[in-house]
Scaffold this active site. Structure first.
Site, short mmCIF file in Angstrom:
data_model
loop_
_atom_site.label_atom_id
_atom_site.label_comp_id
_atom_site.label_asym_id
_atom_site.label_seq_id
_atom_site.Cartn_x
_atom_site.Cartn_y
_atom_site.Cartn_z
N LYS A 13 -24.60 0.02 46.81
CA LYS A 13 -23.82 0.82 45.86
C LYS A 13 -23.64 2.26 46.36
O LYS A 13 -22.53 2.79 46.33
CB LYS A 13 -24.51 0.87 44.48
CG LYS A 13 -24.66 -0.48 43.81
CD LYS A 13 -25.13 -0.34 42.36
CE LYS A 13 -26.53 0.22 42.19
NZ LYS A 13 -27.60 -0.58 42.80
N ARG A 88 -27.82 1.02 33.42
CA ARG A 88 -28.72 -0.01 33.97
C ARG A 88 -29.32 -0.87 32.87
O ARG A 88 -30.12 -1.75 33.16
CB ARG A 88 -29.85 0.69 34.73
CG ARG A 88 -29.70 0.64 36.26
CD ARG A 88 -30.92 1.31 36.83
NE ARG A 88 -31.21 0.99 38.18
CZ ARG A 88 -30.88 1.74 39.23
NH1 ARG A 88 -30.19 2.84 39.07
NH2 ARG A 88 -31.26 1.38 40.44
N ARG A 127 -34.31 0.25 55.16
CA ARG A 127 -33.46 1.34 54.69
C ARG A 127 -34.10 2.71 54.93
O ARG A 127 -35.30 2.88 54.74
CB ARG A 127 -33.21 1.15 53.19
CG ARG A 127 -32.31 2.19 52.62
CD ARG A 127 -31.55 1.64 51.48
NE ARG A 127 -32.27 1.85 50.24
CZ ARG A 127 -31.70 1.71 49.05
NH1 ARG A 127 -30.46 1.31 48.95
NH2 ARG A 127 -32.39 1.93 47.96
N ARG A 160 -37.79 5.81 51.43
CA ARG A 160 -38.13 6.16 50.05
C ARG A 160 -39.39 5.40 49.63
O ARG A 160 -39.55 4.24 50.00
CB ARG A 160 -36.98 5.79 49.12
CG ARG A 160 -35.88 6.80 49.13
CD ARG A 160 -34.59 6.32 48.53
NE ARG A 160 -34.73 5.45 47.36
CZ ARG A 160 -33.68 4.98 46.68
NH1 ARG A 160 -32.45 5.31 47.04
NH2 ARG A 160 -33.85 4.20 45.65
N ARG A 171 -38.62 -4.04 41.63
CA ARG A 171 -37.29 -3.50 41.28
C ARG A 171 -36.29 -4.63 41.08
O ARG A 171 -35.43 -4.55 40.20
CB ARG A 171 -36.79 -2.55 42.37
CG ARG A 171 -37.57 -1.24 42.39
CD ARG A 171 -37.16 -0.39 43.55
NE ARG A 171 -35.85 0.22 43.37
CZ ARG A 171 -35.15 0.77 44.35
NH1 ARG A 171 -35.62 0.78 45.57
NH2 ARG A 171 -33.99 1.32 44.10
P1 AMP Z 1 -31.38 4.11 42.69
O1 AMP Z 1 -31.34 5.18 43.69
O2 AMP Z 1 -30.10 4.00 41.88
O3 AMP Z 1 -31.80 2.78 43.25
O4 AMP Z 1 -32.50 4.52 41.61
C1 AMP Z 1 -33.85 4.69 41.97
C2 AMP Z 1 -34.74 4.59 40.75
O5 AMP Z 1 -34.39 5.61 39.82
C3 AMP Z 1 -34.64 3.29 39.97
O6 AMP Z 1 -35.44 2.26 40.53
C4 AMP Z 1 -35.12 3.72 38.59
O7 AMP Z 1 -36.52 3.87 38.56
C5 AMP Z 1 -34.53 5.14 38.49
N1 AMP Z 1 -33.18 5.10 37.87
C6 AMP Z 1 -31.98 5.39 38.44
N2 AMP Z 1 -30.97 5.24 37.58
C7 AMP Z 1 -31.54 4.84 36.41
C8 AMP Z 1 -31.02 4.49 35.12
N3 AMP Z 1 -29.70 4.50 34.86
N4 AMP Z 1 -31.91 4.12 34.17
C9 AMP Z 1 -33.23 4.10 34.40
N5 AMP Z 1 -33.77 4.37 35.59
C10 AMP Z 1 -32.95 4.74 36.59
#
Ligand code: AMP
Length: 217
Positions: A13, A88, A127, A160, A171
């Site tokens: 994404k 989400r 990654r 990360r 996740r």
């Molecule tokens: P991402 O970089 O989008 O994969 O997000 C990394 C982490 O941030 C996720 O695994 C969640 O813990 C948190 N996170 C990001 N966006 C959201 C969201 N919309 N709602 C809840 N947690 C989020």
């Protein structure tokens, strides 16, 4: 264009959002990046969010919805935006519907990037992200020009914490339980576009751009 991106963690994404953002000249809004920048700056929000992120869990809705509301109300989002990682949960999607209604604007599409779980696990362990600008790379599939350094800003690439294998598995489980139902949510609203993201980055980009240009905007 107002777009949200759906897909499992590691589906690509973030990478596709950068391309779409440049092509359509709309801001790329990533809630994950917003949380990571709060963590880096040591804010209260960052401290709270990190507890959940490190465990592969979602940050609670009450910490998430308002930061998106503030962001999409800003002037640079007037003509469109791309939301990466939000909504989400069904609750967040309903809140987004309310925000859009308040702003008197409509979502154009929810673009779902589909990648099978086994491919996700393979990908995420390789990654790497730029410690400064957040650009994503992969040690096999999307290598930087210089080993360990960002093509764009030359800063160090890091793994990360939440890309470690046991966190990735958690996740994915969180994704299937809480986020995957959004596919049906947007399908019912006739907003859903689906592309296959299991081939290389360039193939996926071609599919994404063709889906968007073929769609009625
Ligand atoms: P991402 O970089 O989008 O994969 O997000 C990394 C982490 O941030 C996720 O695994 C969640 O813990 C948190 N996170 C990001 N966006 C959201 C969201 N919309 N709602 C809840 N947690 C989020």
């Amino acid at each position: 264009m107002r777009l949200i991106l759906l897909g499992a963690p590691g589906a690509g994404k973030g990478t596709q959002a950068v391309v779409i953002s440049q092509k359509y000249n709309i801001p790329h809004i990533s809630t994950g990046d917003m949380f990571r920048s709060n963590i880096k700056n040591g804010t209260e929000l960052g401290k709270k969010a990190k507890e959940y992120m490190d465990k592969g869990l979602l940050v609670p809705d009450e910490l998430t919805v308002d930061i998106v509301k503030d962001r999409i109300s800003q002037a640079d989002c007037k003509d469109g935006f791309i939301l990466d990682g939000f909504p989400r949960t069904i609750y967040q999607a309903e809140k987004l519907d309310e925000m859009l209604k308040d702003l008197a604007i409509e979502l154009d599409y929810a673009l779902n990037i589909y990648v099978p779980d086994d491919e996700i696990i393979k990908r995420m362990s390789g990654r790497r992200v730029c410690s400064k600008c957040g650009m994503s790379y992969h040690i096999i599939y999307n290598q930087p020009k210089a080993d360990g350094l960002c093509d764009s800003c030359n800063s160090e690439l890091i793994q990360r914490d939440d890309d470690k294998e046991e966190t990735v598995i958690q996740r994915l489980s969180t994704y299937h339980k809480q986020t995957e139902p959004l596919i049906e949510y947007y399908e019912k609203k006739e907003k859903l576009l689906t592309v296959h993201g299991q081939e290389g980055v360039d193939d996926t980009t071609r599919e994404v751009l063709s889906a968007l240009s073929g769609a009625k905007l």
